[in-house]
Design an enzyme around this catalytic site. Structure first.
Site, PDB file in Angstrom:
ATOM      1  N   TYR A 137      -7.866  -6.082  -0.353  1.00  0.00           N
ATOM      2  CA  TYR A 137      -6.737  -6.798  -0.955  1.00  0.00           C
ATOM      3  C   TYR A 137      -5.501  -5.939  -0.732  1.00  0.00           C
ATOM      4  O   TYR A 137      -5.302  -4.948  -1.421  1.00  0.00           O
ATOM      5  CB  TYR A 137      -7.002  -7.008  -2.447  1.00  0.00           C
ATOM      6  CG  TYR A 137      -6.024  -7.923  -3.170  1.00  0.00           C
ATOM      7  CD1 TYR A 137      -4.876  -8.411  -2.570  1.00  0.00           C
ATOM      8  CD2 TYR A 137      -6.273  -8.294  -4.482  1.00  0.00           C
ATOM      9  CE1 TYR A 137      -3.997  -9.233  -3.247  1.00  0.00           C
ATOM     10  CE2 TYR A 137      -5.402  -9.128  -5.182  1.00  0.00           C
ATOM     11  CZ  TYR A 137      -4.266  -9.593  -4.561  1.00  0.00           C
ATOM     12  OH  TYR A 137      -3.398 -10.412  -5.240  1.00  0.00           O
ATOM     13  N   ASP A 189      -1.630  -1.740  -1.366  1.00  0.00           N
ATOM     14  CA  ASP A 189      -2.983  -2.257  -1.553  1.00  0.00           C
ATOM     15  C   ASP A 189      -3.354  -2.309  -3.033  1.00  0.00           C
ATOM     16  O   ASP A 189      -2.866  -1.513  -3.839  1.00  0.00           O
ATOM     17  CB  ASP A 189      -3.994  -1.371  -0.819  1.00  0.00           C
ATOM     18  CG  ASP A 189      -3.670  -1.237   0.656  1.00  0.00           C
ATOM     19  OD1 ASP A 189      -3.219  -2.236   1.258  1.00  0.00           O
ATOM     20  OD2 ASP A 189      -3.846  -0.133   1.203  1.00  0.00           O
ATOM     21  N   HIS A 190      -4.231  -3.259  -3.378  1.00  0.00           N
ATOM     22  CA  HIS A 190      -4.706  -3.338  -4.758  1.00  0.00           C
ATOM     23  C   HIS A 190      -5.554  -2.111  -5.064  1.00  0.00           C
ATOM     24  O   HIS A 190      -6.362  -1.671  -4.240  1.00  0.00           O
ATOM     25  CB  HIS A 190      -5.535  -4.611  -4.960  1.00  0.00           C
ATOM     26  CG  HIS A 190      -5.700  -4.991  -6.396  1.00  0.00           C
ATOM     27  ND1 HIS A 190      -6.522  -4.289  -7.250  1.00  0.00           N
ATOM     28  CD2 HIS A 190      -5.131  -5.984  -7.130  1.00  0.00           C
ATOM     29  CE1 HIS A 190      -6.467  -4.847  -8.449  1.00  0.00           C
ATOM     30  NE2 HIS A 190      -5.628  -5.868  -8.415  1.00  0.00           N
ATOM     31  N   ALA A 191      -5.363  -1.558  -6.262  1.00  0.00           N
ATOM     32  CA  ALA A 191      -6.036  -0.303  -6.598  1.00  0.00           C
ATOM     33  C   ALA A 191      -7.522  -0.482  -6.874  1.00  0.00           C
ATOM     34  O   ALA A 191      -8.303   0.456  -6.678  1.00  0.00           O
ATOM     35  CB  ALA A 191      -5.366   0.329  -7.814  1.00  0.00           C
TER      36      ALA A 191
END
Length: 393
Positions: free
Chosen positions: A234, A227-229
Protein backbone atom coordinates in the site's frame (compact mmCIF):
# COMPACT_ATOMS: atom_id res chain seq x y z
CA UNK A 1 -35.12 21.67 -0.93
CA UNK A 2 -35.94 25.16 -2.15
CA UNK A 3 -33.35 27.14 -0.20
CA UNK A 4 -30.04 26.65 1.54
CA UNK A 5 -30.44 24.78 4.85
CA UNK A 6 -28.91 27.50 7.07
CA UNK A 7 -30.78 30.44 5.55
CA UNK A 8 -31.89 32.70 8.40
CA UNK A 9 -29.03 31.68 10.73
CA UNK A 10 -26.66 34.47 11.81
CA UNK A 11 -23.10 33.71 12.87
CA UNK A 12 -20.78 36.23 14.51
CA UNK A 13 -17.19 35.07 14.32
CA UNK A 14 -14.26 36.67 16.11
CA UNK A 15 -11.86 34.65 14.02
CA UNK A 16 -8.36 34.57 12.62
CA UNK A 17 -5.99 32.24 10.78
CA UNK A 18 -7.54 28.92 9.63
CA UNK A 19 -9.55 26.77 12.06
CA UNK A 20 -12.43 29.15 12.90
CA UNK A 21 -12.58 30.71 9.41
CA UNK A 22 -12.76 27.22 7.85
CA UNK A 23 -15.65 26.37 10.17
CA UNK A 24 -17.57 29.58 9.50
CA UNK A 25 -17.07 29.30 5.73
CA UNK A 26 -18.80 25.91 5.77
CA UNK A 27 -21.73 27.56 7.54
CA UNK A 28 -21.74 30.41 4.99
CA UNK A 29 -21.70 27.87 2.14
CA UNK A 30 -25.00 26.51 3.52
CA UNK A 31 -26.60 29.94 3.61
CA UNK A 32 -25.78 31.30 7.07
CA UNK A 33 -25.05 35.00 7.39
CA UNK A 34 -21.49 35.15 8.73
CA UNK A 35 -20.25 38.44 10.17
CA UNK A 36 -16.48 38.25 10.42
CA UNK A 37 -14.92 40.62 12.97
CA UNK A 38 -11.50 41.89 11.89
CA UNK A 39 -8.90 44.33 13.17
CA UNK A 40 -9.36 47.89 11.82
CA UNK A 41 -6.98 48.61 8.96
CA UNK A 42 -5.17 45.27 8.73
CA UNK A 43 -7.91 42.69 9.25
CA UNK A 44 -7.35 39.00 9.86
CA UNK A 45 -3.57 38.41 9.84
CA UNK A 46 -4.11 35.54 7.39
CA UNK A 47 -4.73 38.23 4.76
CA UNK A 48 -0.97 38.85 4.77
CA UNK A 49 0.39 35.30 4.64
CA UNK A 50 1.21 35.86 0.95
CA UNK A 51 0.03 37.86 -2.06
CA UNK A 52 -0.18 35.09 -4.66
CA UNK A 53 -3.86 35.26 -5.67
CA UNK A 54 -4.21 38.55 -7.51
CA UNK A 55 -2.46 40.30 -4.65
CA UNK A 56 -4.29 38.34 -1.96
CA UNK A 57 -3.38 35.50 0.39
CA UNK A 58 -4.11 31.99 -0.89
CA UNK A 59 -5.25 31.02 2.61
CA UNK A 60 -7.60 33.98 2.92
CA UNK A 61 -9.38 33.61 -0.43
CA UNK A 62 -9.89 29.91 0.28
CA UNK A 63 -11.39 30.43 3.73
CA UNK A 64 -13.45 33.61 3.61
CA UNK A 65 -15.88 33.78 0.73
CA UNK A 66 -19.53 34.65 1.41
CA UNK A 67 -18.76 36.54 4.64
CA UNK A 68 -19.35 40.12 5.75
CA UNK A 69 -16.29 41.92 7.11
CA UNK A 70 -16.84 44.20 10.10
CA UNK A 71 -13.76 45.95 11.45
CA UNK A 72 -13.79 46.46 15.20
CA UNK A 73 -11.14 47.13 17.82
CA UNK A 74 -12.46 44.73 20.44
CA UNK A 75 -10.46 46.51 23.16
CA UNK A 76 -11.96 49.93 22.41
CA UNK A 77 -14.44 51.28 25.03
CA UNK A 78 -17.20 51.36 22.40
CA UNK A 79 -16.64 47.75 21.31
CA UNK A 80 -18.58 46.18 24.16
CA UNK A 81 -21.83 47.85 23.16
CA UNK A 82 -21.37 46.97 19.48
CA UNK A 83 -20.49 43.37 20.28
CA UNK A 84 -23.44 43.14 22.64
CA UNK A 85 -25.86 44.21 19.92
CA UNK A 86 -24.26 41.88 17.38
CA UNK A 87 -24.39 38.85 19.64
CA UNK A 88 -27.95 39.61 20.77
CA UNK A 89 -29.05 39.04 17.19
CA UNK A 90 -26.87 36.00 16.54
CA UNK A 91 -27.59 32.29 16.62
CA UNK A 92 -23.92 31.27 16.83
CA UNK A 93 -20.81 32.97 18.21
CA UNK A 94 -17.41 31.53 17.26
CA UNK A 95 -14.03 32.64 18.59
CA UNK A 96 -10.47 31.37 18.34
CA UNK A 97 -8.58 34.14 20.13
CA UNK A 98 -5.48 33.57 22.24
CA UNK A 99 -5.99 31.63 25.51
CA UNK A 100 -8.17 33.58 27.94
CA UNK A 101 -8.70 36.58 25.63
CA UNK A 102 -12.44 36.08 25.05
CA UNK A 103 -13.13 35.87 28.77
CA UNK A 104 -11.12 39.04 29.44
CA UNK A 105 -13.25 40.83 26.84
CA UNK A 106 -16.45 39.76 28.58
CA UNK A 107 -17.12 37.19 25.86
CA UNK A 108 -16.81 34.06 27.94
CA UNK A 109 -19.39 31.40 27.14
CA UNK A 110 -20.92 31.43 30.63
CA UNK A 111 -21.46 35.20 30.50
CA UNK A 112 -22.88 35.15 26.98
CA UNK A 113 -25.22 32.23 27.57
CA UNK A 114 -26.55 33.74 30.78
CA UNK A 115 -27.69 36.73 28.70
CA UNK A 116 -28.68 34.72 25.63
CA UNK A 117 -29.85 31.17 26.51
CA UNK A 118 -30.50 30.27 22.85
CA UNK A 119 -27.00 31.27 21.77
CA UNK A 120 -24.55 28.60 20.61
CA UNK A 121 -21.02 29.54 21.64
CA UNK A 122 -18.14 27.72 19.96
CA UNK A 123 -14.76 28.24 21.63
CA UNK A 124 -11.83 26.95 19.57
CA UNK A 125 -8.46 26.78 21.29
CA UNK A 126 -5.18 24.92 21.21
CA UNK A 127 -5.52 22.91 24.41
CA UNK A 128 -8.69 24.03 26.22
CA UNK A 129 -9.23 26.19 29.28
CA UNK A 130 -8.04 23.67 31.87
CA UNK A 131 -5.04 21.41 32.36
CA UNK A 132 -1.31 22.22 32.33
CA UNK A 133 -1.36 23.37 28.68
CA UNK A 134 -4.33 25.75 29.02
CA UNK A 135 -2.24 28.91 28.52
CA UNK A 136 0.02 27.49 25.84
CA UNK A 137 -0.14 29.00 22.37
CA UNK A 138 -0.90 26.55 19.58
CA UNK A 139 -0.24 26.60 15.84
CA UNK A 140 -0.95 23.85 13.33
CA UNK A 141 2.57 22.43 12.97
CA UNK A 142 3.23 22.61 16.71
CA UNK A 143 0.06 20.67 17.52
CA UNK A 144 0.91 18.11 14.83
CA UNK A 145 4.14 17.62 16.74
CA UNK A 146 2.60 17.56 20.23
CA UNK A 147 -0.05 15.05 19.16
CA UNK A 148 2.47 12.67 17.62
CA UNK A 149 1.58 13.19 13.96
CA UNK A 150 5.16 14.16 13.05
CA UNK A 151 6.44 10.94 14.60
CA UNK A 152 4.53 9.04 11.92
CA UNK A 153 5.08 11.13 8.78
CA UNK A 154 8.27 11.41 6.77
CA UNK A 155 11.00 8.85 6.24
CA UNK A 156 12.82 6.58 8.69
CA UNK A 157 15.61 9.16 8.73
CA UNK A 158 13.52 12.29 9.24
CA UNK A 159 10.03 13.25 10.43
CA UNK A 160 8.00 15.63 8.25
CA UNK A 161 4.96 17.82 8.71
CA UNK A 162 1.82 17.01 6.78
CA UNK A 163 1.79 19.28 3.74
CA UNK A 164 -1.59 20.87 4.48
CA UNK A 165 -2.93 22.38 7.71
CA UNK A 166 -4.63 19.21 8.92
CA UNK A 167 -4.87 20.36 12.55
CA UNK A 168 -6.71 23.55 11.62
CA UNK A 169 -8.81 21.85 8.95
CA UNK A 170 -9.77 18.98 11.24
CA UNK A 171 -10.63 21.33 14.09
CA UNK A 172 -12.71 23.52 11.79
CA UNK A 173 -14.64 20.54 10.48
CA UNK A 174 -15.35 19.22 13.99
CA UNK A 175 -16.53 22.71 14.98
CA UNK A 176 -18.80 22.84 11.93
CA UNK A 177 -20.32 19.44 12.73
CA UNK A 178 -20.76 20.33 16.40
CA UNK A 179 -22.52 23.60 15.52
CA UNK A 180 -24.92 21.79 13.19
CA UNK A 181 -25.68 19.33 15.99
CA UNK A 182 -26.23 22.18 18.44
CA UNK A 183 -28.57 23.97 16.03
CA UNK A 184 -30.60 20.78 15.62
CA UNK A 185 -30.76 20.28 19.39
CA UNK A 186 -31.92 23.90 19.82
CA UNK A 187 -34.78 23.25 17.43
CA UNK A 188 -35.97 20.48 19.77
CA UNK A 189 -35.23 22.08 23.15
CA UNK A 190 -35.00 25.83 22.57
CA UNK A 191 -31.63 25.83 24.37
CA UNK A 192 -28.25 26.87 23.07
CA UNK A 193 -24.99 25.44 24.37
CA UNK A 194 -21.26 25.92 24.67
CA UNK A 195 -18.99 23.92 22.36
CA UNK A 196 -15.45 23.53 23.70
CA UNK A 197 -13.15 22.33 20.94
CA UNK A 198 -9.37 22.01 20.97
CA UNK A 199 -6.83 21.50 18.23
CA UNK A 200 -4.87 19.03 20.35
CA UNK A 201 -7.85 16.82 21.13
CA UNK A 202 -8.86 16.88 17.47
CA UNK A 203 -5.47 15.48 16.51
CA UNK A 204 -5.56 12.98 19.38
CA UNK A 205 -8.82 11.68 17.91
CA UNK A 206 -7.32 11.50 14.43
CA UNK A 207 -4.36 9.61 15.90
CA UNK A 208 -6.71 6.84 17.05
CA UNK A 209 -5.21 4.04 14.96
CA UNK A 210 -1.53 4.63 15.84
CA UNK A 211 -2.43 5.23 19.50
CA UNK A 212 -4.21 1.88 19.76
CA UNK A 213 -1.62 0.11 17.63
CA UNK A 214 1.29 1.40 19.72
CA UNK A 215 -0.34 0.90 23.12
CA UNK A 216 -1.31 -2.69 22.48
CA UNK A 217 1.61 -3.82 20.31
CA UNK A 218 4.31 -2.06 22.31
CA UNK A 219 5.85 -0.46 19.22
CA UNK A 220 4.84 2.59 17.16
CA UNK A 221 4.21 2.41 13.41
CA UNK A 222 7.43 3.25 11.60
CA UNK A 223 7.77 6.27 9.35
CA UNK A 224 7.51 4.94 5.83
CA UNK A 225 7.44 7.93 3.48
CA UNK A 226 4.60 7.61 0.96
CA UNK A 227 3.87 4.01 2.01
CA UNK A 228 1.35 2.79 4.58
CA UNK A 229 3.13 1.93 7.81
CA UNK A 230 1.12 -1.20 8.67
CA UNK A 231 -0.44 -2.43 5.39
CA UNK A 232 1.63 -4.02 2.60
CA UNK A 233 1.46 -3.49 -0.32
CA UNK A 234 0.00 0.00 0.00
CA UNK A 235 1.95 3.00 -1.27
CA UNK A 236 4.37 4.03 -3.99
CA UNK A 237 5.97 1.54 -6.37
CA UNK A 238 8.37 2.08 -9.26
CA UNK A 239 7.48 1.18 -12.84
CA UNK A 240 9.86 1.50 -15.80
CA UNK A 241 9.18 5.21 -16.29
CA UNK A 242 7.90 6.52 -12.96
CA UNK A 243 5.85 5.85 -9.86
CA UNK A 244 2.45 4.24 -9.30
CA UNK A 245 0.39 4.41 -6.11
CA UNK A 246 -1.83 1.46 -5.26
CA UNK A 247 -3.21 -0.31 -2.22
CA UNK A 248 -4.36 -3.74 -1.11
CA UNK A 249 -6.96 -3.83 1.69
CA UNK A 250 -7.71 -7.54 2.18
CA UNK A 251 -6.61 -11.04 1.26
CA UNK A 252 -9.12 -11.34 -1.57
CA UNK A 253 -7.52 -8.29 -3.22
CA UNK A 254 -4.04 -9.71 -2.57
CA UNK A 255 -4.95 -12.94 -4.36
CA UNK A 256 -6.51 -10.99 -7.22
CA UNK A 257 -3.41 -8.78 -7.50
CA UNK A 258 -1.03 -11.75 -7.58
CA UNK A 259 -3.10 -13.49 -10.25
CA UNK A 260 -4.33 -10.75 -12.58
CA UNK A 261 -1.61 -8.12 -12.22
CA UNK A 262 1.60 -10.01 -11.45
CA UNK A 263 0.57 -13.22 -13.23
CA UNK A 264 1.83 -15.18 -10.20
CA UNK A 265 -1.28 -16.69 -8.56
CA UNK A 266 0.83 -19.04 -6.42
CA UNK A 267 2.30 -16.04 -4.59
CA UNK A 268 -0.97 -15.43 -2.74
CA UNK A 269 -0.60 -18.80 -1.00
CA UNK A 270 3.10 -18.46 -0.23
CA UNK A 271 3.33 -18.92 3.56
CA UNK A 272 5.76 -15.97 3.77
CA UNK A 273 3.17 -13.54 2.39
CA UNK A 274 -0.30 -15.03 2.98
CA UNK A 275 -1.51 -12.39 5.42
CA UNK A 276 -0.86 -8.71 5.98
CA UNK A 277 1.10 -9.19 9.21
CA UNK A 278 3.58 -11.41 7.37
CA UNK A 279 3.79 -9.07 4.40
CA UNK A 280 4.45 -6.10 6.67
CA UNK A 281 7.27 -7.98 8.41
CA UNK A 282 8.71 -8.85 4.98
CA UNK A 283 8.04 -5.41 3.44
CA UNK A 284 11.37 -5.15 1.59
CA UNK A 285 10.91 -8.57 -0.03
CA UNK A 286 7.33 -7.84 -1.11
CA UNK A 287 8.29 -4.45 -2.57
CA UNK A 288 11.22 -6.01 -4.44
CA UNK A 289 9.16 -8.73 -6.08
CA UNK A 290 6.42 -6.25 -7.08
CA UNK A 291 8.88 -3.74 -8.52
CA UNK A 292 10.69 -6.50 -10.41
CA UNK A 293 7.42 -7.26 -12.22
CA UNK A 294 6.55 -3.57 -12.67
CA UNK A 295 9.96 -2.84 -14.22
CA UNK A 296 8.76 -4.44 -17.45
CA UNK A 297 5.86 -1.98 -17.77
CA UNK A 298 5.33 1.75 -17.92
CA UNK A 299 3.35 3.45 -15.16
CA UNK A 300 0.40 3.75 -17.55
CA UNK A 301 0.56 0.02 -18.30
CA UNK A 302 0.71 -0.80 -14.59
CA UNK A 303 -2.30 1.44 -13.91
CA UNK A 304 -4.22 -0.27 -16.73
CA UNK A 305 -3.47 -3.69 -15.24
CA UNK A 306 -4.53 -2.52 -11.79
CA UNK A 307 -7.76 -1.05 -13.15
CA UNK A 308 -8.53 -4.24 -15.05
CA UNK A 309 -8.04 -6.22 -11.83
CA UNK A 310 -10.17 -3.75 -9.83
CA UNK A 311 -7.21 -2.81 -7.63
CA UNK A 312 -7.35 0.72 -6.22
CA UNK A 313 -4.63 2.97 -7.63
CA UNK A 314 -3.82 6.63 -8.18
CA UNK A 315 -1.41 9.02 -9.83
CA UNK A 316 1.07 10.97 -7.70
CA UNK A 317 -0.32 14.37 -8.73
CA UNK A 318 1.11 17.81 -8.07
CA UNK A 319 -1.22 20.74 -7.21
CA UNK A 320 -1.32 22.04 -10.79
CA UNK A 321 -2.44 18.62 -11.98
CA UNK A 322 -5.24 18.60 -9.40
CA UNK A 323 -6.30 22.11 -10.48
CA UNK A 324 -6.96 20.74 -14.00
CA UNK A 325 -8.07 17.28 -12.88
CA UNK A 326 -10.45 15.68 -15.40
CA UNK A 327 -12.75 14.47 -12.63
CA UNK A 328 -13.27 18.00 -11.32
CA UNK A 329 -13.86 19.22 -14.86
CA UNK A 330 -16.28 16.42 -15.73
CA UNK A 331 -18.32 16.98 -12.57
CA UNK A 332 -18.31 20.78 -13.10
CA UNK A 333 -16.92 21.51 -9.63
CA UNK A 334 -15.36 24.88 -10.42
CA UNK A 335 -17.21 28.17 -10.03
CA UNK A 336 -16.10 31.80 -10.04
CA UNK A 337 -16.22 34.14 -7.05
CA UNK A 338 -15.47 37.82 -6.81
CA UNK A 339 -12.72 39.20 -4.60
CA UNK A 340 -11.07 42.58 -3.97
CA UNK A 341 -8.46 41.56 -6.54
CA UNK A 342 -10.95 40.43 -9.18
CA UNK A 343 -12.76 37.23 -10.09
CA UNK A 344 -11.07 33.95 -9.09
CA UNK A 345 -11.98 30.26 -9.50
CA UNK A 346 -13.32 28.43 -6.44
CA UNK A 347 -14.29 24.82 -5.89
CA UNK A 348 -17.81 23.96 -4.84
CA UNK A 349 -18.14 22.53 -1.30
CA UNK A 350 -17.67 18.73 -1.35
CA UNK A 351 -21.24 17.97 -0.19
CA UNK A 352 -23.89 18.70 -2.79
CA UNK A 353 -27.61 19.11 -2.02
CA UNK A 354 -29.95 18.00 -4.79
CA UNK A 355 -31.60 20.97 -6.43
CA UNK A 356 -29.63 23.58 -4.48
CA UNK A 357 -26.62 25.60 -5.65
CA UNK A 358 -24.23 26.32 -2.74
CA UNK A 359 -23.62 29.92 -1.84
CA UNK A 360 -20.51 31.27 -3.54
CA UNK A 361 -20.54 34.99 -2.70
CA UNK A 362 -17.54 37.36 -2.85
CA UNK A 363 -14.50 37.42 -0.59
CA UNK A 364 -14.76 40.65 1.42
CA UNK A 365 -12.29 43.50 1.58
CA UNK A 366 -11.23 44.56 5.08
CA UNK A 367 -14.18 46.30 6.70
CA UNK A 368 -16.22 46.23 3.50
CA UNK A 369 -19.48 45.73 5.38
CA UNK A 370 -18.78 47.78 8.50
CA UNK A 371 -21.18 50.61 7.68
CA UNK A 372 -23.95 48.24 6.61
CA UNK A 373 -23.66 46.02 9.69
CA UNK A 374 -23.59 48.97 12.08
CA UNK A 375 -26.59 50.54 10.33
CA UNK A 376 -28.59 47.34 10.79
CA UNK A 377 -27.71 47.51 14.50
CA UNK A 378 -29.37 50.92 14.68
CA UNK A 379 -26.38 53.26 14.55
CA UNK A 380 -26.72 56.50 12.60
CA UNK A 381 -24.29 57.77 9.97
CA UNK A 382 -22.97 60.32 12.47
CA UNK A 383 -22.40 57.65 15.11
CA UNK A 384 -20.59 55.44 12.61
CA UNK A 385 -18.41 58.38 11.58
CA UNK A 386 -17.60 59.02 15.25
CA UNK A 387 -16.63 55.34 15.74
CA UNK A 388 -14.27 55.60 12.77
CA UNK A 389 -12.78 58.84 14.01
CA UNK A 390 -12.14 57.28 17.42
CA UNK A 391 -10.54 54.18 15.88
CA UNK A 392 -13.23 51.87 17.20
CA UNK A 393 -14.07 50.46 13.74
Amino acid sequence: MSKLPLSGITVVSLEQAVAAPFCSRQLADLGARVIKIERPGVGDFARDYDQTVKGQSAYFVWLNRSKESLTLDVKHPSAGEILGKLIAGADVFIQNLAPGAAKRLGLGAETLREKHPRLIVCDISGYGDSGPYAKKKAYDLLVQSEAGVLSLTGTPESPAKVGISITDIGTGLHAYAAILGALYNRERTGEGTRIDLTMFETMAEWMGHPLYYTHFSGKPPQRSGPDHATIVPYGRFRASDGDVMFGIQNEREWANFCDKVLGQPQLAKDPRYDNNTKRTAARAEVVALIEKAFSAWTSAEVAARLDAADIANARLNAPDEVWNHPQLVARKRWREVQSPGGAIPALLPPASYTGVEPRMDPIPAVGEHTDRVLTTLGYSADQIAAFKSAGAV
